[in-house]
Design an enzyme around this catalytic site. Sequence first.
Site, PDB file in Angstrom:
ATOM      1  N   ARG A 213       0.844  -1.204   0.000  1.00  0.00           N
ATOM      2  CA  ARG A 213       0.000   0.000   0.000  1.00  0.00           C
ATOM      3  C   ARG A 213       0.874   1.247   0.000  1.00  0.00           C
ATOM      4  NH1 ARG A 213      -4.969   0.512   4.063  1.00  0.00           N
ATOM      5  NH2 ARG A 213      -3.352   1.392   5.373  1.00  0.00           N
TER       6      ARG A 213
ATOM      7  N   THR B 102      -1.769   7.300  -0.288  1.00  0.00           N
ATOM      8  CA  THR B 102      -3.072   7.059  -0.948  1.00  0.00           C
ATOM      9  C   THR B 102      -3.736   5.762  -0.497  1.00  0.00           C
ATOM     10  OG1 THR B 102      -2.058   5.818  -2.753  1.00  0.00           O
ATOM     11  CG2 THR B 102      -2.201   8.228  -3.011  1.00  0.00           C
TER      12      THR B 102
ATOM     13  N   ASP C   9       0.291  -1.684  12.149  1.00  0.00           N
ATOM     14  CA  ASP C   9       0.846  -2.166  10.883  1.00  0.00           C
ATOM     15  C   ASP C   9       1.336  -3.598  11.077  1.00  0.00           C
ATOM     16  OD1 ASP C   9       2.734  -2.800   8.771  1.00  0.00           O
ATOM     17  OD2 ASP C   9       2.541  -0.712   8.187  1.00  0.00           O
TER      18      ASP C   9
ATOM     19  N   ASP D  62       4.963  -4.525   9.803  1.00  0.00           N
ATOM     20  CA  ASP D  62       6.010  -3.929  10.648  1.00  0.00           C
ATOM     21  C   ASP D  62       6.120  -4.672  11.975  1.00  0.00           C
ATOM     22  OD1 ASP D  62       6.607  -2.095   8.732  1.00  0.00           O
ATOM     23  OD2 ASP D  62       5.664  -0.383   9.737  1.00  0.00           O
TER      24      ASP D  62
HETATM   25  C1  PRP Z   1      -1.038  -4.419   4.557  1.00  0.00           C
HETATM   26  C2  PRP Z   1      -1.734  -5.724   4.831  1.00  0.00           C
HETATM   27  C3  PRP Z   1      -2.585  -5.906   3.616  1.00  0.00           C
HETATM   28  C4  PRP Z   1      -2.962  -4.499   3.263  1.00  0.00           C
HETATM   29  C5  PRP Z   1      -4.358  -4.246   3.665  1.00  0.00           C
HETATM   30  O1  PRP Z   1       0.025  -4.608   3.713  1.00  0.00           O
HETATM   31  O2  PRP Z   1      -0.859  -6.779   5.050  1.00  0.00           O
HETATM   32  O3  PRP Z   1      -1.925  -6.533   2.543  1.00  0.00           O
HETATM   33  O4  PRP Z   1      -2.065  -3.640   3.984  1.00  0.00           O
HETATM   34  O5  PRP Z   1      -4.772  -2.982   3.322  1.00  0.00           O
HETATM   35  P1  PRP Z   1      -5.885  -2.722   2.224  1.00  0.00           P
HETATM   36  O6  PRP Z   1      -7.021  -3.644   2.523  1.00  0.00           O
HETATM   37  O7  PRP Z   1      -6.245  -1.290   2.449  1.00  0.00           O
HETATM   38  O8  PRP Z   1      -5.298  -2.942   0.865  1.00  0.00           O
HETATM   39  P2  PRP Z   1       1.101  -3.475   3.355  1.00  0.00           P
HETATM   40  O9  PRP Z   1       0.708  -2.808   2.082  1.00  0.00           O
HETATM   41  O10 PRP Z   1       1.300  -2.591   4.530  1.00  0.00           O
HETATM   42  O11 PRP Z   1       2.381  -4.306   3.038  1.00  0.00           O
HETATM   43  P3  PRP Z   1       3.224  -5.299   3.961  1.00  0.00           P
HETATM   44  O12 PRP Z   1       2.367  -6.521   4.196  1.00  0.00           O
HETATM   45  O13 PRP Z   1       4.425  -5.585   3.136  1.00  0.00           O
HETATM   46  O14 PRP Z   1       3.564  -4.597   5.241  1.00  0.00           O
HETATM   47  N1  URA Z   2      -2.454  -2.680   6.940  1.00  0.00           N
HETATM   48  C1  URA Z   2      -2.094  -2.946   8.215  1.00  0.00           C
HETATM   49  O1  URA Z   2      -1.057  -3.586   8.463  1.00  0.00           O
HETATM   50  N2  URA Z   2      -2.874  -2.491   9.209  1.00  0.00           N
HETATM   51  C2  URA Z   2      -3.992  -1.798   8.989  1.00  0.00           C
HETATM   52  O2  URA Z   2      -4.679  -1.411   9.945  1.00  0.00           O
HETATM   53  C3  URA Z   2      -4.357  -1.518   7.658  1.00  0.00           C
HETATM   54  C4  URA Z   2      -3.572  -1.975   6.647  1.00  0.00           C
END
Ligand code: PRP
Ligand code: URA
Length: 205
Positions: A102, A106, A197, A200
């Site tokens: 993400r 945005t 997150d 993280d």
């Molecule tokens: C997070 C999570 C999902 C997404 C959800 O990933 O693991 O994949 O956000 O958000 P959405 O429903 O609004 O799309 P992130 O993009 O933070 O990547 P990561 O898993 O590498 O930390």
């Molecule tokens: N991705 C995350 O890891 N946490 C949230 O709350 C939303 C998107």
Amino acid sequence: MALHIVDHPLAVHILTLLRDKDTDPAHFRNLCEQLTYFMIVESTRELKTKDVFVETPVEGCQGIALERSLVVVPILRAGLAMLQPFLKVLPDVSVGYVGLERDETTAQARSYYLKLPELKGRDVLILDPMLATGGSAKKALEQVYGEGPASVMMVSIVAAPEGVDLLTSAFPDLPIFTASLDRALNGQRFIVPGLGDFGDRLFGT
Ligand code: PRP
Ligand code: URA
């Protein structure tokens, strides 16, 4: 609506510890693994089975086996937290990967990796612990549905109403499994109360 909330008291207990901001990454990883076992039990309940015969040391008896071979597709990175438990319970699954990230401003998901095995005629479970806006899951689902699977399920840990609504309007027959349907998204499109997150916290970044 095909939303299934896995609210076994032990699952909720584990989720409560996952939400705690003082839970460190090592404990967080263990808790994800434990909670995923509950998600496996519930999400695979309706998979088609066939009768098989087995000889016990005492006598023959009827049992069952899964009818179709299964594919699990973790969405990177956070979905990796749910992969090992699936491999332990179902060692014969094939694994595909969808890399989505993400944008911090945005909240739009950007695709950076895709590696899927043959999906035609197979049952597919998409793993992503966080279903927030639903943008990442929708992108992954479009890729997976495009390959002609027999069935698809979405397995998350925490979902927001916005993400559930997006997926149910885009894929009305999609079963969605989650341990909690939280209240909403905040201004940064984070789930509230959520757990922060996930990626993280999982990887200590
Ligand atoms: C997070 C999570 C999902 C997404 C959800 O990933 O693991 O994949 O956000 O958000 P959405 O429903 O609004 O799309 P992130 O993009 O933070 O990547 P990561 O898993 O590498 O930390
Ligand atoms: N991705 C995350 O890891 N946490 C949230 O709350 C939303 C998107």
